[in-house]
Design an enzyme around this catalytic site. Structure first.
Site, PDB file in Angstrom:
ATOM      1  N   ASP A  76       0.815  -1.217   0.000  1.00  0.00           N
ATOM      2  CA  ASP A  76       0.000   0.000   0.000  1.00  0.00           C
ATOM      3  C   ASP A  76       0.847   1.264   0.000  1.00  0.00           C
ATOM      4  OD1 ASP A  76      -2.283  -1.657   0.272  1.00  0.00           O
ATOM      5  OD2 ASP A  76      -1.952  -1.774   2.433  1.00  0.00           O
TER       6      ASP A  76
ATOM      7  N   LYS B 171       2.755   2.514  -5.191  1.00  0.00           N
ATOM      8  CA  LYS B 171       3.415   2.105  -6.440  1.00  0.00           C
ATOM      9  C   LYS B 171       2.709   2.686  -7.659  1.00  0.00           C
ATOM     10  CE  LYS B 171       2.930  -2.227  -5.649  1.00  0.00           C
ATOM     11  NZ  LYS B 171       2.213  -1.980  -4.373  1.00  0.00           N
TER      12      LYS B 171
ATOM     13  N   GLY C 202      -5.161  -2.388  -5.974  1.00  0.00           N
ATOM     14  CA  GLY C 202      -5.727  -1.092  -6.302  1.00  0.00           C
ATOM     15  C   GLY C 202      -4.661  -0.015  -6.329  1.00  0.00           C
ATOM     16  N   HIS C 203      -4.596   0.753  -7.412  1.00  0.00           N
ATOM     17  CA  HIS C 203      -3.617   1.828  -7.554  1.00  0.00           C
ATOM     18  C   HIS C 203      -4.351   3.148  -7.755  1.00  0.00           C
ATOM     19  CE1 HIS C 203      -0.439  -1.281  -9.087  1.00  0.00           C
ATOM     20  NE2 HIS C 203      -0.717  -1.401  -7.821  1.00  0.00           N
ATOM     21  N   THR C 204      -3.913   4.185  -7.061  1.00  0.00           N
ATOM     22  CA  THR C 204      -4.561   5.490  -7.136  1.00  0.00           C
ATOM     23  C   THR C 204      -3.589   6.528  -7.676  1.00  0.00           C
ATOM     24  OG1 THR C 204      -5.978   4.952  -5.236  1.00  0.00           O
ATOM     25  CG2 THR C 204      -5.779   7.280  -5.840  1.00  0.00           C
TER      26      THR C 204
ATOM     27  N   GLN D  60       0.941  -5.406  -5.057  1.00  0.00           N
ATOM     28  CA  GLN D  60       1.183  -5.928  -3.711  1.00  0.00           C
ATOM     29  C   GLN D  60       2.652  -5.741  -3.293  1.00  0.00           C
ATOM     30  OE1 GLN D  60      -0.429  -8.510  -5.957  1.00  0.00           O
ATOM     31  NE2 GLN D  60      -2.429  -7.718  -5.449  1.00  0.00           N
TER      32      GLN D  60
ATOM     33  N   THR E 222      -0.644 -13.653  -0.678  1.00  0.00           N
ATOM     34  CA  THR E 222      -1.427 -13.780  -1.892  1.00  0.00           C
ATOM     35  C   THR E 222      -0.951 -15.020  -2.634  1.00  0.00           C
ATOM     36  OG1 THR E 222      -2.214 -12.594  -3.861  1.00  0.00           O
ATOM     37  CG2 THR E 222       0.124 -12.343  -3.290  1.00  0.00           C
TER      38      THR E 222
ATOM     39  N   THR F  16      -9.127  -1.488  -3.007  1.00  0.00           N
ATOM     40  CA  THR F  16      -9.906  -2.589  -3.578  1.00  0.00           C
ATOM     41  C   THR F  16     -11.040  -3.012  -2.675  1.00  0.00           C
ATOM     42  OG1 THR F  16      -7.978  -3.410  -4.788  1.00  0.00           O
ATOM     43  CG2 THR F  16      -9.764  -4.966  -4.406  1.00  0.00           C
TER      44      THR F  16
ATOM     45  N   ARG G  51     -11.870  -1.663   3.072  1.00  0.00           N
ATOM     46  CA  ARG G  51     -11.704  -1.969   4.492  1.00  0.00           C
ATOM     47  C   ARG G  51     -10.688  -1.031   5.124  1.00  0.00           C
ATOM     48  NH1 ARG G  51     -10.531  -8.392   4.092  1.00  0.00           N
ATOM     49  NH2 ARG G  51      -9.019  -7.547   2.617  1.00  0.00           N
ATOM     50  N   PRO G  52     -10.930  -0.622   6.387  1.00  0.00           N
ATOM     51  CA  PRO G  52      -9.919   0.179   7.095  1.00  0.00           C
ATOM     52  C   PRO G  52      -8.625  -0.624   7.231  1.00  0.00           C
ATOM     53  CG  PRO G  52     -12.013   0.171   8.271  1.00  0.00           C
ATOM     54  CD  PRO G  52     -12.117  -0.867   7.210  1.00  0.00           C
TER      55      PRO G  52
ATOM     56  N   LEU H 153       4.983  11.550   3.675  1.00  0.00           N
ATOM     57  CA  LEU H 153       5.648  12.320   4.723  1.00  0.00           C
ATOM     58  C   LEU H 153       4.688  13.295   5.384  1.00  0.00           C
ATOM     59  CD1 LEU H 153       8.466  13.106   6.036  1.00  0.00           C
ATOM     60  CD2 LEU H 153       8.546  14.924   4.320  1.00  0.00           C
TER      61      LEU H 153
END
Length: 492
Positions: A61, A64, A88-90, A271, A286, A347, A350-351, A379
C-alpha cells in the site's frame, strides 16, 4: 548415418531447402511486425533508455501506482506482470483547468494518461475481463485513445465468475477463525489453483470455444460447483471474447523486442513482499509472486535488463487482511494514522491496520529485491506528530533481534523495539524542493536510508503527481523530467 547440418548443407541450387538467409528474413519480418505495434502509435525510441521496476517494501500500500504514473512519462511501455484486480492503484494529477483528477485502477497499468506510451498486461497477470472492460470505459474520459494503447498477453489466465464464487465460499467458511486470510474476494486464489491444476483458461484459448467449454466443465467438477455454472460462465466469456482477442498479443516477444530496440519499459508491481507466495508470511500471503522475480516470470524479460529498481516505502506501517503485524497499534496512534492517512483499502474499502514504520522488515525487503533506490511516501501524514517512532529491532522471548524472519508464529511472539525522532510540527505539503525539508524531517529520512543501506531517491508529501521532492543526485531526476507532468519535478 546421422550428420550435423552446416550452413552449406541447408542450401541447394534450386533453393528447395530453406537457407539461413531465409530464416533470418522470416525472423526479421516477425521482428518488424512486433515493432509495428509501437510505430502505429507514433512511439519513438528515446535518447536514453530506462528499464525500471517499481516495487513495494511492505504489504503493498506504499504508492506504487502513483510512482508508476510519475515515471510513466519517460517510458514507452508500462507493464503489469503479476496479480490481478485485487491490487488497487490510485493516481492524482491536475487537469488542464487545474482541478484534481483521481484515477483508481485495478488492472489497467498506471501512467497511461501520458501520451507516447502503451500498457501491457503480461502473461503473469490474472485478468478479470469485466474489470478490464469497465476500466477502459472509465479511463476513456481522460485518455480518449486508451483502448488503442492497451495490449494483453495471449497467455494471461482469466479470472472467471466461478473463481470469485469459490473465493467467497472459502473465506466464509473461515470467517472469524484463526485460518481466515482476509482475501479481497476477487477470485485470484482459485484462478491460480485452476492455472496450476492445468485447467485454466487463457486469453488466447478464446480462439477455440470448444476447448473453453471443456475447461469450464473441468473447473466446475474440480471445485464441486453446480453444473449450470458451465453455461453461465461460457456466456460471460462470450460477452468479452471480442474485446480480449482484439487486445491479445505475444507480450514476451513485444517486451523483449522493445527492450532490445532501446525503448524504455516500466514494470509496475502489485502488492508487496510481505505477502509474496514464496517469501512472504505464509499462509497470510497472496497466491501470486510479488517480489522481483515476478518481473521475469510474468513477462519473460531478463532481470539483467533492469537499470533501476525503485522501491516505495510508506513512512508508517499499514496492512489489509490478517496475519502478523509486529508494529501494529490498536489504540489512538493507529486510529490517528488511519484517519490522517485516509488508510482505506482501494480494492476492499476496508480500514487498514496501522502502526509505526517497521524498518526490520523493510531492510529484509531491500535485500530480497535489491532496490537501487527507495522513495519514502506520505511524509505529510506525519507533519503534526510531536514524535515519530520507527521499529529498529524486535524482542522475542528476552532476545533482541535485528533481522526479519517471515514466519507467522515467530512474528506473533515478537514485540517492537522503537527509536523515536522529534517531529517537525510544520506543513511539508507546500514545499518546492528537497532542501526545503525541515531539519528534523531530514534526520528521519537520513536515518532510514542509513538503516536500509540504500539511497533515498525521493519523498512524497501529498497524493498529486507533482507532490514529490527529489535530491539533486537522485536516479529519478532524468525520469521525472518531461512536458507531460502536471508540474515539474523539483530537485534540491
Amino acid at each position: 548415418m546421422n550428420t550435423v547440418a552446416t550452413p552449406a548443407a541447408l542450401e541447394d541450387a534450386e533453393g528447395s531447402v530453406l537457407s539461413l538467409h531465409g530464416v533470418r528474413l522470416i525472423r526479421q519480418a516477425r521482428h518488424d511486425e512486433t515493432l509495428a505495434k509501437l510505430s502505429a502509435l507514433d512511439i519513438s525510441v528515446p535518447p536514453v533508455q530506462h528499464v525500471t521496476w517499481v516495487g513495494d517494501l511492505q504489504q503493498g500500500d506504499g504508492g506504487k501506482g502513483a510512482m508508476a504514473d510519475r515515471l510513466g512519462l519517460s517510458h514507452q511501455l508500462i507493464v503489469r506482470t503479476q496479480g490481478g484486480d485485487n491490487a488497487g492503484h490510485t493516481t492524482v494529477f491536475a487537469s488542464s483547468s487545474g482541478q484534481n483528477v483521481v484515477l483508481k485502477n485495478h488492472i489497467v497499468p498506471s501512467g497511461l494518461r501520458h501520451p507516447g506510451c502503451i500498457g501491457v498486461l503480461g502473461n503473469g497477470v490474472l485478468l478479470n475481463a469485466e474489470r478490464l472492460s469497465d476500466e477502459l470505459a472509465a479511463f476513456a474520459q481522460h485518455v480518449p485513445d486508451i483502448a488503442n494503447r492497451v495490449l494483453v498477453s495471449s497467455r494471461a489466465h482469466l479470472v472467471l465468475p466461478l473463481h470469485r464464487l469459490v473465493d467467497g465460499y472459502q473465506e466464509d467458511l473461515k470467517r472469524l477463525s484463526a485460518d481466515e486470510i482476509g482475501t479481497t474476494h476477487r477470485g485470484i486464489g482459485p484462478a491460480n489453483v485452476s492455472k496450476v491444476n492445468r485447467i485454466g483458461i487463457r486469453v488466447g484459448d478464446l480462439r477455440d470455444m470448444a476447448l473453453v467449454e471443456q475447461r469450464l466443465r473441468a473447473n466446475v467438477e474440480f471445485f464441486h460447483l453446480e453444473p449450470f455454472l458451465v453455461k453461465q460462465n461460457l456466456e460471460w466469456l462470450v460477452g468479452y471474447r471480442q474485446l480480449l482477442l482484439s487486445l491479445a498479443t505475444d507480450s514476451r516477444r513485444l517486451i523483449n523486442t522493445a527492450v532490445a530496440e532501446g525503448y524504455s519499459v516500466l514494470f509496475e508491481g502489485a502488492q508487496g513482499p510481505l505477502i509474496d507466495l514464496e517469501h512472504g508470511i505464509y499462509p497470510y500471503v497472496t497466491t501470486s509472486p510479488t517480489a522481483i522475480y515476478s518481473v521475469c516470470s510474468g513477462s519473460g524479460v531478463d532481470l539483467s535488463s533492469l537499470t533501476c529498481r525503485v522501491g516505495v516505502l510508506k513512512l508508517y506501517q499499514t496492512m489489509v487482511g490478517n496475519g502478523a503485524f509486529v508494529s501494529e497499534d490498536h489504540g489512538q496512534l493507529g486510529d490517528r494514522l488511519r484517519r490522517i492517512g485516509d488508510e482505506v483499502g482501494t480494492t476492499t474499502g476496508r480500514p487498514r491496520r496501522c502502526g509505526w514504520l517497521d524498518l526490520v522488515h523493510a531492510h529484509w525487503a531491500v535485500g530480497l529485491n535489491q532496490y537501487t533506490s527507495v522513495v519514502l511516501t506520505k511524509l505529510d501524514v506525519l507533519d503534526d506528530f510531536d514524535e515519530i517512532g520507527v521499529c529498529v529491532a524486535y524482542e522475542r522471548n528476552g532476545t533482541i533481534l535485528a533481522h526479519f524472519e517471515p514466519e507467522h508464529q515467530a512474528l506473533m511472539e515478537c514485540t517492537p523495539v522503537y527509536r523515536y525522532f522529534p517531529g517537525w510540527n510544520s506543513s511539508t505539503t507546500g514545499l518546492d524542493s528537497y532542501d526545503q525539508l525541515p531539519e528534523r524531517a531530514r534526520q528521519l529520512i537520513d536515518f532510514i536510508g542509513q538503516y536500509l543501506g540504500v539511497d533515498i531517491s525521493g519523498v512524497t508529501k501529498g497524493p498529486r503527481d507533482s507532490d514529490i521532492l527529489v535530491p539533486p543526485a537522485s536516479e529519478l531526476v532524468p525520469m521525472l523530467a518531461g512536458p507531460a507532468r502536471a508540474g515539474p519535478a523539483r530537485a534540491g
